[in-house]
Design a protein around this motif. Structure first.
Motif, PDB file in Angstrom:
ATOM      1  N   SER B 113      89.124  74.036 -28.653  1.00 29.76           N
ATOM      2  CA  SER B 113      90.386  73.100 -28.048  1.00 29.76           C
ATOM      3  C   SER B 113      89.927  71.979 -27.078  1.00 29.76           C
ATOM      4  CB  SER B 113      91.209  74.051 -27.109  1.00 29.76           C
ATOM      5  OG  SER B 113      91.942  74.916 -28.323  1.00 29.76           O
ATOM      6  N   ILE B 114      88.583  71.910 -26.692  1.00 23.94           N
ATOM      7  CA  ILE B 114      88.264  70.903 -25.567  1.00 23.94           C
ATOM      8  C   ILE B 114      87.463  69.720 -26.303  1.00 23.94           C
ATOM      9  CG2 ILE B 114      86.522  70.589 -23.614  1.00 23.94           C
ATOM     10  CD1 ILE B 114      86.363  73.708 -23.820  1.00 23.94           C
ATOM     11  N   ASN B 115      88.593  68.515 -25.785  1.00 26.71           N
ATOM     12  CA  ASN B 115      87.886  67.307 -26.377  1.00 26.71           C
ATOM     13  C   ASN B 115      87.306  66.567 -25.196  1.00 26.71           C
ATOM     14  OD1 ASN B 115      89.236  66.859 -29.297  1.00 26.71           O
ATOM     15  ND2 ASN B 115      90.889  67.854 -28.213  1.00 26.71           N
ATOM     16  N   GLY B 179      82.372  81.333 -27.898  1.00 24.20           N
ATOM     17  CA  GLY B 179      84.085  81.800 -27.720  1.00 24.20           C
ATOM     18  C   GLY B 179      84.788  80.658 -27.599  1.00 24.20           C
ATOM     19  N   GLY B 180      85.938  80.543 -28.142  1.00 19.67           N
ATOM     20  CA  GLY B 180      86.724  79.376 -28.132  1.00 19.67           C
ATOM     21  C   GLY B 180      86.396  78.061 -29.016  1.00 19.67           C
ATOM     22  N   PRO B 223      91.813  73.730 -35.035  1.00 16.53           N
ATOM     23  CA  PRO B 223      93.082  73.496 -34.785  1.00 16.53           C
ATOM     24  C   PRO B 223      93.898  72.518 -35.719  1.00 16.53           C
ATOM     25  CG  PRO B 223      91.800  73.590 -32.785  1.00 16.53           C
ATOM     26  CD  PRO B 223      90.863  73.561 -33.754  1.00 16.53           C
ATOM     27  N   ILE B 240      90.660  87.464 -26.886  1.00 12.68           N
ATOM     28  CA  ILE B 240      89.529  88.225 -27.053  1.00 12.68           C
ATOM     29  C   ILE B 240      89.776  89.544 -27.950  1.00 12.68           C
ATOM     30  CG2 ILE B 240      88.067  89.583 -25.460  1.00 12.68           C
ATOM     31  CD1 ILE B 240      89.228  87.886 -22.992  1.00 12.68           C
ATOM     32  N   SER B 279      76.091  82.389 -27.955  1.00 16.76           N
ATOM     33  CA  SER B 279      77.021  83.106 -26.893  1.00 16.76           C
ATOM     34  C   SER B 279      77.903  84.267 -27.903  1.00 16.76           C
ATOM     35  CB  SER B 279      77.912  82.001 -26.713  1.00 16.76           C
ATOM     36  OG  SER B 279      78.853  82.527 -25.361  1.00 16.76           O
ATOM     37  N   MET B 280      79.050  83.991 -28.029  1.00 13.76           N
ATOM     38  CA  MET B 280      80.035  84.981 -28.849  1.00 13.76           C
ATOM     39  C   MET B 280      79.360  85.131 -30.347  1.00 13.76           C
ATOM     40  SD  MET B 280      84.167  84.655 -30.225  1.00 13.76           S
ATOM     41  CE  MET B 280      83.641  83.612 -31.245  1.00 13.76           C
TER      42      MET B 280
END
Lengths: 390, 390
Positions: B113-115, B179-180, B223, B240, B279-280
């Protein structure tokens, strides 16, 4: 150490979420956009220090008419819009004069250099390009050599469901973006792959390959996909000159089509070759089909008319009329022109139609509501694709 | 009418440019980021009404240490940073507490979700994942059925240069995000396709297929690529719980690998099957290889260690030791663990290594500078890919 590890692991799983939280919960603990039952929409931005927040959305008929958002007691600026027709729109907030995305909305779409937040409203029109439970085609980013332009370039190619295993040959639609756009415009905003998936699943369109090129010949690809430090060749046309230089049009014929027909299972004849484009891509479509009247059986010109002003440096009416006569002789199965009633190019379309009428060149005309928007271009693709290759 | 048409046509070609102009020239007539000869960087934002503008960039060791930008006479906020090591970074401006993209920079990258805006600095490291004049593979968005998860899902697949025409079979790397994130993270930020293009062209990596899945089993896709109005099934794990539910890991074995091996020309044996994740995704890699010790010949765990705290609800040390012994018996050709010295999961990696040492499980350990960042994950992919399938 155990505690530190545990802390770290919680951090791990949540890290991205935390970063978002930092933005959304600490700065913007708001729901935006909130879609109400009647497809009215409330936009919200928490901005304690802002003097003015305005909303710019593509549902507006005139993009200069931004919407003033009003501040409530908790420093959240709000605006209620609509009810709007069920469709997909783009919007930005203008915070004290600076355009920004909606930090509470994680879907961003892009047209060329313009990144905006997406608004999608439920309804019949939306379903036509939503991700439905139907077989999906494959969308690929493909690099191909363009000797005409002098570089490797990138295009997006949709292959229909079943392509990989069918062994069959398919017809091809070449589909062009507008001014300022690139090879991803018909995907990010045009939803081409989902439109085709849904039309094919419904039996409305035949399975086809769709090739979406980059129509700006002085770049290789969309902004993030170009060589990062590439400089244009000395003397290469830039800006508008680049887009109207004719180089892209030549490369489509000499580089793109041969590459596609050599690397994909394609029915390589005019009856199975379609071409269409919006705005600048409608200009490219005209240029290509005027110069190659027998190559395409299906031609779609969206939101673009006659380009004969001083900007069209090489326009020659006599030559154009000869081209129209050759095209008329070639008898394409479909010459489709579509334009919105409010399109700022409406008059140019009227002028093109008048010239075709005068020359006895047959075409089908579709006039829609609205203007020069992706709402219309998706609509036109949804209407054009079912007419192809039948 | 002629004048109106001309006006329209100028408008057409320039429309997107105009919108950008409106943002950049009227609100932000600045160059940003400006990269200086020594790879120092000046960031600029014109913000006449802002009280405070801060800069958040991924070169910062602690993301809480944002950089204060200072206002000059013409309402432009500026900050000079660096010199920075040549690499690719992401950044945002925090304008009076609200995070936003740099409106003067048209390249946006996304992790979940991070732009964020992209900064790329010239240098040897950058060249390894820049778009070079080498043969390019094809990157595809592929939908596949996942009966395990109960929906069609989307993954990104890189096929190497020449794949379509060679008739050969290829080894496969399954590569997981953190994650994410989602199936596009290893593309947008990881530059996987360009890294592979460049390594293969240099003869450093063998041609291989890379499969990038979505590791969050309660969504179908990134998304913007999900069904727009999909709701999670009642009782489906969220957040999670979804990421650590084990469903993704099962689906990789039962759904993804069979799909890839049935639909691509793959050498379908453990010696030609690799798995890695960050990571995840490093957690997922461990879970999958612990449960399926003989399936993968090459295993890469990036920026992730032992996940044994209370968050890992089902962790059972006795069972884990049995799995490690089975993995040891299976003798994978490579078990590679990589972590940055500043990674907040460093201790968990130390703990995992201690357990492997205690159990006599062989592994190769790579410790880099830096932390839990895409700078490291690109580096790890560039180091891991050349070790595979040889």
């Amino acid at each position: 150490m155990k505690n530190r590890t545990l802390f770290g692991l919680i951090g791990l799983i949540c890290m991205a979420l935390t970063t978002i939280s930092w933005a959304q919960q600490r700065s913007n603990p708001v729901v935006s956009p909130e879609v109400l039952a009647d497809n009215s929409v409330i936009f919200r931005l928490k901005a304690p220090n802002a003097k003015s927040v305005r909303l710019l959305g593509t549902w507006l008929k005139d993009l200069r008419n931004t919407v003033e958002m009003t501040r409530n007691d908790s420093s959240v600026f709000e605006a209620k819009v609509g009810p709007l027709p069920a469709d997909m729109y783009e919007y930005r907030f203008i915070v004290d004069g600076i355009p920004m995305l909606d930090p509470a909305n994680n879907v961003v779409t892009r047209d060329g250099s313009i990144n905006e937040s997406r608004l999608i409203l439920p309804g019949p029109q939306t379903q036509l390009y939503d991700v439905q439970a139907v077989p999906h085609g494959t969308l690929s980013a493909v690099w191909y050599p363009s000797p005409t332009i002098g570089m490797d370039r990138r295009m997006a190619i949709y292959t229909p469901p079943g392509y990989d295993k069918s062994g069959k040959k398919y017809p091809v639609l070449y589909l062009f973006h507008g001014g300022g756009g690139d090879e991803e415009g018909w995907i990010s905003r045009g939803r081409t792959n989902y439109i085709l998936d849904n039309l094919i699943a419904a039996g409305k369109a035949l399975p086809m390959i769709v090739v979406m090129t980059n129509g700006v010949p002085n770049v290789a690809a969309a902004p993030g996909e170009r060589p990062a430090f590439a400089k244009a060749a000395p003397g290469a046309p830039v800006g508008i000159q680049s887009m109207t230089s004719g180089k892209f049009e030549t490369s489509l014929i000499k580089d793109v089509i041969p590459y596609v027909e050599a690397n994909y299972r394609v029915i390589a004849d005019p009856a199975h070759r379609a071409i269409a484009g919006l705005s600048m891509g409608g200009y490219h479509t005209q240029q290509i089909t005027n110069a190659n009247p027998t190559t395409f059986g299906y031609i779609g010109v969206m939101s673009m008319g006659l380009f004969d002003g001083p900007m069209a440096r090489n326009y020659n009416k006599e030559e154009h009329i000869k081209q129209i006569q050759a095209l008329k002789q070639a008898k394409p199965k479909l010459y489709w022109i579509a334009c919105g009633k409010d399109d700022f190019l409406y008059d140019s379309v009227t002028k093109l139609r008048a010239l075709y009428d005068q020359q006895g060149m047959p075409y089908t005309y579709r006039e829609s509501e609205g203007g020069h928007t992706w709402v219309n271009w998706r609509l036109y693709l949804m209407e054009l694709a079912p007419k192809l290759f039948k």
